[in-house]
Design an enzyme around this catalytic site. Structure first.
Site, PDB file in Angstrom:
ATOM      1  N   ASP A 487       0.800  -1.219   0.000  1.00  0.00           N
ATOM      2  CA  ASP A 487       0.000   0.000   0.000  1.00  0.00           C
ATOM      3  C   ASP A 487       0.831   1.266   0.000  1.00  0.00           C
ATOM      4  O   ASP A 487       0.314   2.356  -0.200  1.00  0.00           O
ATOM      5  CB  ASP A 487      -0.848   0.032   1.283  1.00  0.00           C
ATOM      6  CG  ASP A 487      -2.269  -0.397   1.012  1.00  0.00           C
ATOM      7  OD1 ASP A 487      -2.597  -0.638  -0.156  1.00  0.00           O
ATOM      8  OD2 ASP A 487      -3.042  -0.498   1.977  1.00  0.00           O
TER       9      ASP A 487
HETATM   10  C1  GLC Z   1      -1.690  -3.442   5.422  1.00  0.00           C
HETATM   11  C2  GLC Z   1      -2.915  -3.453   4.543  1.00  0.00           C
HETATM   12  C3  GLC Z   1      -2.776  -4.397   3.388  1.00  0.00           C
HETATM   13  C4  GLC Z   1      -1.486  -4.165   2.664  1.00  0.00           C
HETATM   14  C5  GLC Z   1      -0.313  -4.239   3.622  1.00  0.00           C
HETATM   15  C6  GLC Z   1       0.994  -3.882   2.955  1.00  0.00           C
HETATM   16  O1  GLC Z   1      -1.628  -4.609   6.172  1.00  0.00           O
HETATM   17  O2  GLC Z   1      -4.056  -3.790   5.289  1.00  0.00           O
HETATM   18  O3  GLC Z   1      -3.861  -4.242   2.508  1.00  0.00           O
HETATM   19  O4  GLC Z   1      -1.365  -5.130   1.661  1.00  0.00           O
HETATM   20  O5  GLC Z   1      -0.511  -3.324   4.669  1.00  0.00           O
HETATM   21  O6  GLC Z   1       1.042  -2.539   2.625  1.00  0.00           O
HETATM   22  C1  GLC Z   2      -0.451   2.775   5.883  1.00  0.00           C
HETATM   23  C2  GLC Z   2       0.180   1.497   6.362  1.00  0.00           C
HETATM   24  C3  GLC Z   2      -0.223   0.317   5.542  1.00  0.00           C
HETATM   25  C4  GLC Z   2      -1.706   0.304   5.343  1.00  0.00           C
HETATM   26  C5  GLC Z   2      -2.194   1.640   4.770  1.00  0.00           C
HETATM   27  C6  GLC Z   2      -3.679   1.683   4.516  1.00  0.00           C
HETATM   28  O1  GLC Z   2       0.088   3.136   4.697  1.00  0.00           O
HETATM   29  O2  GLC Z   2       1.592   1.596   6.378  1.00  0.00           O
HETATM   30  O3  GLC Z   2       0.232  -0.855   6.179  1.00  0.00           O
HETATM   31  O4  GLC Z   2      -2.051  -0.718   4.472  1.00  0.00           O
HETATM   32  O5  GLC Z   2      -1.827   2.660   5.647  1.00  0.00           O
HETATM   33  O6  GLC Z   2      -4.403   2.074   5.622  1.00  0.00           O
END
Ligand code: GLC
Ligand code: GLC
Length: 814
Positions: A487
């Site tokens: 993300d």
């Molecule tokens: C968080 C989000 C997931 C994403 C992951 C890596 O756990 O919930 O959707 O793939 O971060 O960024």
């Molecule tokens: C932040 C976190 C990630 C998560 C995203 C969405 O970027 O680092 O893990 O998936 O928020 O809420």
């Protein structure tokens, strides 16, 4: 250092001191009513949606830690001394303390000055309430004259509004007090048809419903004036902060024991029958009274507890393993499976790191959570798949999140995370493999929750794949959009404004930046789709997806291979990321895992090369970090990934979510020792002995463990709600132990440690119980199968004749 121990025979983790490095929590409820509870009775409750139907308040990020909970106080009427039998919030030192977390329940016991306390907290199946069963025992030789005070703080339903909109909130609260029941009915007079109740089994010496009266001026929960003086105020809240507290006097002879039950519940009334008598402002209590009466009786509470225990025995029994490794056994048999249920229920909404007001259910999160849950209750997985796919966009894309209460896509976050739709294919495939319920593919499902847009679920999967093909970039790799699985890899964001959301800010048209990860995921999804289409005798679709997968694979070798490993992406300037050419971020874990899982490089030797590069550059004693070198500064063109200091979160932390991809990849290249070694590095039970470093609960996975660039490598964060639950479960059960549902039977293809001489598994699969025993007779992982005494070619046990109850499988591995 340990703060407790595993009691495997009771399926409990037993915490033996209250001052754990962080609150170690558990979940109550597994259907509609939920509570979070810590080892010192902190936490809160809600109905279905942690944001929109919050029952009680909790203060995140508070000092002292863990503020807000199901707090009970004991007061010695003779000496005037008081304490919290769960240690918090008074923190009076206890003579004895123990907290047992089990599946859907928590038991806290303690002792001070000969007064033994025990509270069992749980949610009965099928009900919207929680029970606190409190037992007090006087272990002294003289009588005890005690007061027991309960306390909770009501939330004004919408947890976000509750924490921000004080000009209204301070004037809105309303309660009703009838005998031993405190009703919270803020906004019931207008548009809400629900209320909360807090009931007690005993005659009351007093009560409180106004926080300022109970606590006294400028005081906290550690020293409520009412408790300090041993006397409730009988306050009736109108506005300000509504709460509930019962005061019960308990006289105990030497050796005597007494049970007191508290119920906290949520109740809805028919809109046209809210008041009784009609026309009044009094809550109609016909609906809740019988439920309250029922569960205030200890025998009914006990019965409900036993039913809950049996329910979990039944659920966990579906997969049970006996291996030479105790950490594997307890995680697979108990805790990892349990965590899969919790992630299925919560997605990423409410934990001690997710406040319950930020996020709904994630499209990619929930679809992946299904992978570890589907075998437990396939019917609920089915329902979830249909809910999620109804939020899918007509162009095959996906709303990134949806709200559990409304089941509708969340417009604030929108779409454009280009990996999202592909996970739906994996989820549906896992459901089909597990259940054999092919009828789901014919279900007519809406797009964007719009009536009239229905198509069979099968077409949803086709559109999901087409979404990738419609969005290829300059190298013919899939465009990344806002982000893929990571993300924080925001290649189209270019945000230079503080506070802007990295996830939803898009400054580029998105026609350049590409993802090698999505390419690998696409090939994997195509393979699943080919299997599905083949079963449906849709040869044209089989050909189509196989052709697309082959083309994508070619593209990966042309543009996604760096010589020693798979590249990660191409940025908006068209430069490779995850390549030797880069100064920072030369190699990433994600494409190595997903591409090898999809079978890329299995034949030309590149899979082994990629995995050896992972071992060399990314593996640490605490797990495999996301990438190296970590980003030491903010890169405008990379986005949030470079916003974290190196070693944390997406910037080179250990993500327990994708370590299993490498474990699975290692089984693809048939290196069982390596796969199991990685499994053990992040296995929370195996890390129990370093709890002072790990900090989070040793019985569940955390999202992230700080990587090697961090100040404290090995420190975990964001426990409970993470895709790590499902993926670790899949990696160990389906790939290392190798018991994997196939479309036409149960596959047995273990790739496990050469040091084990074997293991046993019982697996319920499509109504049949498989008793599998695996014996190692040689160092490789070549399998021969004997099913009910007959040898069977290959690795898939064909489906047995109808009405078969048990199948015995002998596996020899050489
Ligand atoms: C968080 C989000 C997931 C994403 C992951 C890596 O756990 O919930 O959707 O793939 O971060 O960024
Ligand atoms: C932040 C976190 C990630 C998560 C995203 C969405 O970027 O680092 O893990 O998936 O928020 O809420």
């Amino acid at each position: 250092m340990r703060y407790g121990y595993f009691d495997d025979s009771s399926r409990e983790y037993v915490i033996t001191r209250p001052d754990t490095p962080l609150p170690w929590i558990n979940y109550l409820g597994c259907e509609d009513y939920f509570g979070l509870i810590s080892n010192t009775a902190g936490g809160y409750s809600f109905y279905k949606d942690a944001r929109l139907r919050r029952l009680t308040r909790y203060r995140y990020n508070n000092a002292p830690l863990d503020m807000g909970g199901r707090y009970l106080y004991l007061y010695d009427n003779a000496s005037g001394k008081y304490w919290s039998p769960s240690w918090m919030p008074t923190r009076v030192k206890l003579d004895e303390y123990e907290c047992r977390h089990g599946q859907g329940y928590t038991i806290i016991t303690s002792k001070l000055n000969g007064i033994k306390f025990s509270a069992r907290y749980f949610v009965p199946l099928g009900e919207s309430l929680e029970i606190w069963q409190v037992t007090l025992t006087n272990e002294n030789t003289s009588p005890a004259d005690l007061s027991l005070f309960s306390s909770i703080e009501f939330c004004l339903w919408d947890a976000n509004d509750d924490a921000t909109n004080f000009q209204r909130n301070y004037s809105i609260a309303q309660v009703e007090i009838v005998d031993e029941v405190i009703y919270h009915k803020s906004e019931y007079r207008e548009r809400r048809d629900h209320f909360a109740y807090f009931a007690c089994s005993e005659k009351l010496a007093g009560f409180d419903t106004a926080r300022e009266d109970f606590l006294g001026p400028y005081r906290g929960w550690d020293a409520p004036l009412a408790v300090e003086e041993g006397k409730s105020r009988n306050s009736e809240a109108l506005g300000w902060q509504p709460m509930g507290s019962h005061h019960v006097k308990v006289q105990l002879k030497a050796g005597e024991q007494k049970q007191v039950i508290f119920l906290l519940g949520y109740q809805e009334n028919p809109k046209d029958d809210k008041f009784d008598p009609p026309g009044s402002q009094v809550i109609n209590k016909k609906t809740d009274k019988p439920i309250i009466a029922k569960y205030l009786k200890p025998e009914n509470a006990d019965k409900a507890f036993n039913t809950l225990r049996e329910y979990w025995t039944m659920l966990l029994d579906k997969v049970q393993v006996t291996t030479p490794d105790e950490h594997t056994n307890r995680m697979v048999n108990i805790w990892n499976a349990y965590q899969c249920m919790v992630t299925f229920n919560m997605s990423r909404s409410a934990s001690y790191f997710e406040s319950g007001i930020g996020r709904g259910m994630g499209f990619r999160d929930s679809t992946q959570d299904l992978l570890g849950f589907v075998h437990m209750i396939p019917e609920r997985a089915r329902e979830r798949i249909l809910d999620i796919s109804a939020t899918q966009l007509k162009n095959g894309g996906a709303f990134h999140q949806y709200q559990p209460l409304t089941k509708r896509g969340n417009n604030d976050v929108g779409s454009g995370f280009n990996d999202d739709p592909l996970w739906l294919v994996l989820a549906v495939s896992a459901y089909l493999r597990e259940s054999g319920d092919w009828s789901i593919l014919d279900e007519q499902v809406q797009y964007e929750n719009e009536a009239g847009t229905e198509s069979p679920l099968y077409e949803h999967l086709q559109r999901a794949l087409q979404y990738t093909l419609d969005r290829l970039g300059p190298n013919n790799l899939p465009l990344i959009g806002r982000a893929d699985w990571n993300d924080c890899l925001n290649l189209n964001c270019f945000s230079d404004t503080p506070g802007q959301s990295f996830q939803t800010t898009t400054s580029k048209d998105g026609t350049v930046a590409e993802s090698v990860f999505i390419a690998g995921l696409f090939v994997l999804a195509c393979e699943e789709m080919a299997g599905i289409a083949e079963h449906c005798s849709d040869q044209a679709e089989v050909d189509r997806v196989q052709k697309s997968a082959a083309e994508m694979e070619k593209t990966v070798w042309a543009a996604g291979w760096d010589g020693e490993w798979f590249r990660r992406a191409y940025d908006d300037y068209g430069h490779a990321l995850g390549s030797k050419e880069n100064v920072e971020g030369q190699i990433f874990i994600e494409p190595q895992g997903i591409c090898v899982m999809a079978g890329l490089g299995a034949e030309n030797g590149n899979a082994v090369k990629a995995l050896d590069s992972v071992a060399e550059h990314l593996a640490t004693p605490h797990g495999i970090v996301l990438h190296q070198p970590g980003f030491t500064k903010y890169y405008l063109h990379l986005g949030e990934i470079s916003s974290y200091p190196a070693g944390y979160k997406e910037n080179a932390g250990v993500f327990c979510h994708n370590n299993p991809w490498i474990m699975i990849a290692e089984t693809v290249v048939r290196r069982g020792d390596k796969a199991f070694d990685y499994y053990t590095r992040t296995n929370p039970s195996a890390r129990e002995g370093i709890s002072e470093v790990h900090k989070c609960e040793p019985y569940v996975y955390a999202q992230m463990i700080a990587g090697k660039d961090a100040v404290k490598p090995g420190e975990a964060k964001n426990s409970w709600l993470t895709g790590a639950a499902a993926w670790n479960y899949v990696a160990i059960t389906q790939h290392i132990l190798g018991i994997r549902p196939a479309f036409e039977g149960l596959e047995v293809k273990p790739v496990f440690s050469s040091r084990w001489d074997g293991f046993e598994v019982t697996r319920n699969f499509r109504g049949v119980r498989y008793e599998i025993s695996v014996k190692r007779e040689g160092p490789e992982n070549n399998v021969s199968l004997e099913v009910d005494g007959k040898s069977v070619p290959g690795t898939v046990i064909p489906l047995p004749a109808a009405n078969t109850k048990t199948v015995k499988v002998k596996v020899v591995v050489r």
